[in-house]
Design a protein around this motif. Structure first.
Motif, PDB file in Angstrom:
ATOM      1  N   TYR A 430      28.727  35.389  34.991  1.00 52.21           N
ATOM      2  CA  TYR A 430      30.192  35.246  34.889  1.00 52.21           C
ATOM      3  C   TYR A 430      30.615  36.672  34.725  1.00 52.21           C
ATOM      4  N   PHE A 431      31.776  37.030  35.526  1.00 58.07           N
ATOM      5  CA  PHE A 431      32.276  38.459  35.600  1.00 58.07           C
ATOM      6  C   PHE A 431      33.755  38.448  35.783  1.00 58.07           C
ATOM      7  N   ALA A 432      34.506  39.093  34.605  1.00 57.16           N
ATOM      8  CA  ALA A 432      35.959  39.317  34.680  1.00 57.16           C
ATOM      9  C   ALA A 432      36.271  40.723  35.067  1.00 57.16           C
ATOM     10  N   GLY A 433      35.299  41.542  35.078  1.00 58.07           N
ATOM     11  CA  GLY A 433      35.728  43.087  35.170  1.00 58.07           C
ATOM     12  C   GLY A 433      36.588  43.337  36.550  1.00 58.07           C
ATOM     13  N   GLY A 434      37.118  44.580  36.348  1.00 58.47           N
ATOM     14  CA  GLY A 434      37.805  44.981  37.646  1.00 58.47           C
ATOM     15  C   GLY A 434      36.807  46.327  38.295  1.00 58.47           C
ATOM     16  N   LYS A 435      37.787  46.909  39.158  1.00 59.83           N
ATOM     17  CA  LYS A 435      37.089  48.045  39.472  1.00 59.83           C
ATOM     18  C   LYS A 435      36.355  49.170  38.718  1.00 59.83           C
ATOM     19  N   GLU A 436      36.916  49.297  37.666  1.00 60.74           N
ATOM     20  CA  GLU A 436      36.363  50.104  36.577  1.00 60.74           C
ATOM     21  C   GLU A 436      34.949  49.786  36.067  1.00 60.74           C
ATOM     22  N   LYS A 462      32.013  32.674  30.210  1.00 59.42           N
ATOM     23  CA  LYS A 462      32.472  33.971  29.512  1.00 59.42           C
ATOM     24  C   LYS A 462      31.703  35.256  30.244  1.00 59.42           C
ATOM     25  N   CYS A 463      32.478  36.112  30.329  1.00 58.48           N
ATOM     26  CA  CYS A 463      32.095  37.348  31.323  1.00 58.48           C
ATOM     27  C   CYS A 463      30.883  38.274  30.539  1.00 58.48           C
ATOM     28  N   PHE A 464      29.700  38.460  31.407  1.00 60.29           N
ATOM     29  CA  PHE A 464      28.494  38.860  30.813  1.00 60.29           C
ATOM     30  C   PHE A 464      28.985  40.377  30.266  1.00 60.29           C
ATOM     31  N   TYR A 465      29.871  40.978  30.761  1.00 67.25           N
ATOM     32  CA  TYR A 465      29.995  42.354  30.459  1.00 67.25           C
ATOM     33  C   TYR A 465      31.160  42.628  29.689  1.00 67.25           C
ATOM     34  N   THR A 466      32.439  42.088  29.832  1.00 66.20           N
ATOM     35  CA  THR A 466      33.723  42.275  28.776  1.00 66.20           C
ATOM     36  C   THR A 466      33.692  41.195  28.006  1.00 66.20           C
ATOM     37  N   GLY A 467      32.953  40.236  28.080  1.00 64.36           N
ATOM     38  CA  GLY A 467      32.928  39.010  27.043  1.00 64.36           C
ATOM     39  C   GLY A 467      34.234  38.230  27.147  1.00 64.36           C
ATOM     40  N   LYS A 468      35.204  38.418  28.098  1.00 68.36           N
ATOM     41  CA  LYS A 468      36.390  37.835  28.395  1.00 68.36           C
ATOM     42  C   LYS A 468      35.972  36.308  28.664  1.00 68.36           C
ATOM     43  N   GLU A 469      36.878  35.285  28.319  1.00 69.34           N
ATOM     44  CA  GLU A 469      36.488  33.804  28.888  1.00 69.34           C
ATOM     45  C   GLU A 469      37.276  33.658  30.099  1.00 69.34           C
TER      46      GLU A 469
END
Length: 480
Positions: A430-436, A462-469
RNA sequence: CGGGGCGUAGCGCAGUCUGGUUAGCGCACCUGCUUUGGGAGCAGGGGGUCGAAGGUUCGAAUCCUUUCGCCCCGACCA
């Protein structure tokens, strides 16, 4: 074991090049980064073309041809587009012995010229949709080239459509993505994951890009085809406007979609083995080859060969003209003839020698499994067809199993790095990140977001990188 | 564009450091004979002026200078 092919395990990219060379698919051209597509490669391309072209026509598209050269100023009309393509354009500055007033760009893709023409052709809502495809060459001066996967010039197809509404354009974008998926899977035996590209991987100038991602046997990802929802970006840049039913002047909504000779690279890296090329039967220019065998020339000429020709004629009626050849090169020894067809990826070898003739049978040898078995003359046409279908199905199944066995789900970045390093392949997360965040992950691992799979569109986690749901499911991989 | 490798026969290479007879070898090719069901053996044969240009030298594939190109790995991309 083939003596002219580097084993895959030893050096994958050398193996890839050796397979191409042994199968005589392509050769290097005198110009850097360019290739000559040899008859064996080109006939494969023609088969691929045929399947796609049929499907485009079945979905209401027509073919046309737009010019190779594009005024430099056209490229500059769409900001993201020029930024994306300018660095890799070849530019013509002189012609007819004089310097041109305005340089001409060798098309890297044709959104701009086609946009220009559509603005002339589209006036009313009645002119829409415009559904045009072209088969052509394009040029992208990449820093680094690789036969079929990335050459300075390549052959492709680019569909360009214009629609009255956003919904219709989006529908078209996804429809063509599905056409791609279907043909790649059913005809090229390439299992692909269709999905949406991340922000960082979008086509320059598109609002949204969709992709077919395939896994090669080195577990790297290959983008096999893309379909773009261009929004009104090009319509605004090129003034593609129409008067609606209500009499209001509106910008059209456009799409573009393409597959290229890269698909040949995908076929090679999905199906072939250490003996050389393996071509899925449905795209194989030659599906089977019949070899009259034996030392006795009078029997070869008088018995085996006529029988072989007769069988070939019957098979060609069932499988399509020219899909079965008879190899009459008796100056070559049998082993040499076997290897010849083996390395060229012919799906099925049919042997007819003394043993078979006396039993009124032929021997079939499958390229994919090496399996060999005899079949009587009267059953041969039916069994050959069934066997080709079985080879096709097996190649697809094998590739899909491989992909599935090499796809792993992770929940944290540490796990991500560990899996990528130890196992490789596709990583689902799961991923909620953007370009950065995409860039940071790429810098740390060289892996990129391949896509957000459409069939997981509604799952959230839940995003594996940012932790966002509430993050979407993404597939990451090292890619070509 | 950075790193590495390389230009000698169709392909793959040796020879280059330590200039010196007609520039070798393997594969491929041609001819003949024998072989022929998973890459044959023997015999004979054809083909290169050493990426290009300039220089040093009695003499350059080999040394020096310049230059062109290709491949592989990376960053960028279908």
């Amino acid at each position: 074991m083939a003596k002219n092919i580097t084993p895959r395990e030893e050096d994958y990219s050398q193996w890839y090049l050796d397979v191409i060379k042994a199968a005589e698919l392509a050769d290097y051209a005198p110009v850097r980064g360019c290739m000559v597509i040899r008859p064996n490669g080109y006939s494969l391309w023609e088969m691929i073309q045929k399947h796609f072209d049929e499907a485009f026509k079945d979905t209401g598209h027509v073919n046309a041809y737009f010019p190779l050269l594009i005024p430099n100023s056209f490229l500059e009309k769409e900001a993201d587009h020029v930024e994306g393509f300018a660095p890799e354009c070849a530019v013509v500055t002189h012609a007819g012995g004089e310097e041109l007033e305005e340089p001409l760009v060798v098309r890297p893709t044709s959104e701009t010229v086609i946009g220009h023409m559509y603005s002339k052709w589209v006036q009313s809502w009645r002119d829409l949709p415009v559904l045009i495809n072209q088969w052509c060459n394009v040029m992208r001066w990449e820093k680094r080239s690789r036969l079929f996967l990335r050459t300075s010039e390549f052959l492709w197809q680019e569909g360009h459509t214009a629609h009255a509404t956003k919904e219709e354009a989006m529908e078209e974008t996804l429809k063509m993505l599905e056409v791609y998926r279907k043909i790649m899977e059913e005809m090229l035996a390439l299992p692909v994951i269709t999905g949406e590209k991340s922000e960082g991987e979008r086509f320059p100038g598109a609002d949204n890009t969709f992709t077919c991602e395939a896994m090669m046997t080195d577990k790297k990802a290959l983008q096999a085809g893309t379909s773009h929802f261009l929004g009104q970006n090009f319509a605004k840049a090129f003034d593609i406007t129409f008067q609606s039913r209500e009499g209001v002047l509106e910008y059209a909504w456009t799409t573009s979609w393409g597959v290229s000779t890269r698909l040949i690279g995908a076929i090679i890296m999905t199906h072939s083995d250490n003996d050389g090329l393996i071509i899925p039967p449905y795209v194989a220019p030659v599906k089977a080859v019949i070899l009259p065998l034996g030392a006795d020339e009078s029997k070869l000429a008088g018995l085996y060969e006529p029988k072989a020709q007769e069988l070939a004629a019957t098979l060609n009626e069932i499988l399509g003209k020219r899909s079965v050849k008879v190899d009459t090169r008796y100056h070559m020894r049998p082993a040499d003839r076997f290897f010849y067809h083996l390395q060229r990826g012919i799906p099925l070898r049919i042997e007819l020698g003394e043993k078979e003739y006396s039993k009124e049978s032929v021997r079939l040898v499958r390229r994919d499994t090496g399996e060999r078995f005899d079949v009587s003359w009267d059953k041969a046409p039916e069994v050959v067809k069934e066997t080709l279908d079985a080879i096709q199905a097996n190649l697809y199944r094998r590739a899909k199993d491989f992909r599935e066995a090499n796809t792993h789900y992770v929940e944290s970045f540490d796990e991500f790095k560990k899996v990528l390093e130890e196992k490789g392949g596709f990583i689902k997360a799961y991923f909620a990140g953007g370009k950065e965040e995409e860039r940071a992950i790429k810098e740390a691992t060289t892996a990129t977001v391949r896509c957000f799979p459409l069939d997981e569109e509604h799952t959230r986690g839940k995003c594996f990188y940012t932790g966002k749901e509430g993050a979407r499911l993404a597939i990451f991989a090292k890619a070509y």
